[in-house]
Design a protein around this motif. Structure first.
Motif, short mmCIF file in Angstrom:
data_model
loop_
_atom_site.label_atom_id
_atom_site.label_comp_id
_atom_site.label_asym_id
_atom_site.label_seq_id
_atom_site.Cartn_x
_atom_site.Cartn_y
_atom_site.Cartn_z
N ASP A 48 0.85 -1.19 0.00
CA ASP A 48 0.00 0.00 0.00
C ASP A 48 0.89 1.24 0.00
N LEU A 49 0.71 2.14 -0.97
CA LEU A 49 1.50 3.37 -1.03
C LEU A 49 0.88 4.49 -0.21
N GLY A 50 -0.27 4.25 0.40
CA GLY A 50 -0.89 5.24 1.27
C GLY A 50 -1.54 6.39 0.52
N VAL A 51 -1.80 7.46 1.27
CA VAL A 51 -2.42 8.66 0.71
C VAL A 51 -1.58 9.87 1.10
N LEU A 52 -1.79 10.99 0.44
CA LEU A 52 -0.99 12.19 0.69
C LEU A 52 -1.49 13.04 1.85
N THR A 53 -2.70 12.83 2.29
CA THR A 53 -3.27 13.63 3.38
C THR A 53 -3.44 12.78 4.64
N PRO A 54 -3.22 13.33 5.81
CA PRO A 54 -3.40 12.55 7.04
C PRO A 54 -4.87 12.23 7.33
N LEU A 55 -5.78 12.85 6.60
CA LEU A 55 -7.21 12.62 6.81
C LEU A 55 -7.74 11.41 6.05
N GLY A 56 -6.87 10.74 5.32
CA GLY A 56 -7.30 9.57 4.55
C GLY A 56 -7.67 9.96 3.14
N GLY A 57 -8.43 9.11 2.52
CA GLY A 57 -8.86 9.37 1.17
C GLY A 57 -8.42 8.29 0.22
N SER A 58 -8.39 8.64 -1.04
CA SER A 58 -8.06 7.69 -2.09
C SER A 58 -6.70 8.01 -2.71
N SER A 59 -6.10 7.01 -3.32
CA SER A 59 -4.88 7.23 -4.09
C SER A 59 -4.86 6.22 -5.23
N TYR A 60 -4.21 6.62 -6.31
CA TYR A 60 -4.11 5.80 -7.50
C TYR A 60 -2.70 5.93 -8.06
N ALA A 61 -2.16 4.86 -8.63
CA ALA A 61 -0.85 4.91 -9.29
C ALA A 61 -1.05 4.48 -10.74
N PHE A 62 -0.62 5.34 -11.66
CA PHE A 62 -0.84 5.06 -13.08
C PHE A 62 0.46 4.85 -13.87
#
Length: 70
Positions: A48-62
């Motif tokens: 898991d590469l995680g997310v950029l914000t400490p509040l959570g959310g979504s992330s995608y790698a293209f």
């Protein structure tokens, strides 16, 4: 073709988008917290590469470079 699996706590759903010459694969996998970017390689499996914000959310790698930069 190879089954890369999915991230823990997921919905048995993952999508691969790019591979480099070192056979590192990036994409995203469904989790309870939302879609998460992953990096997969033969030695460590799916990470898991995680997310950029400490509040959570979504992330995608293209995409991934030959140097392994996502």
């Amino acid at each position: 073709m190879r089954d890369l699996g999915d991230l823990p706590g997921g919905a048995d759903q993952s999508y691969a988008f790019s591979i480099n010459n070192a056979s590192q694969v990036v994409g995203w996998s469904a989790t309870a917290g939302g879609p998460r970017a992953f990096l997969w390689d033969d030695a460590t499996g799916m990470n898991d590469l995680g997310v950029l914000t400490p509040l959570g959310g979504s992330s995608y790698a293209f995409g991934i470079t030959e140097a392994g930069l996502v």
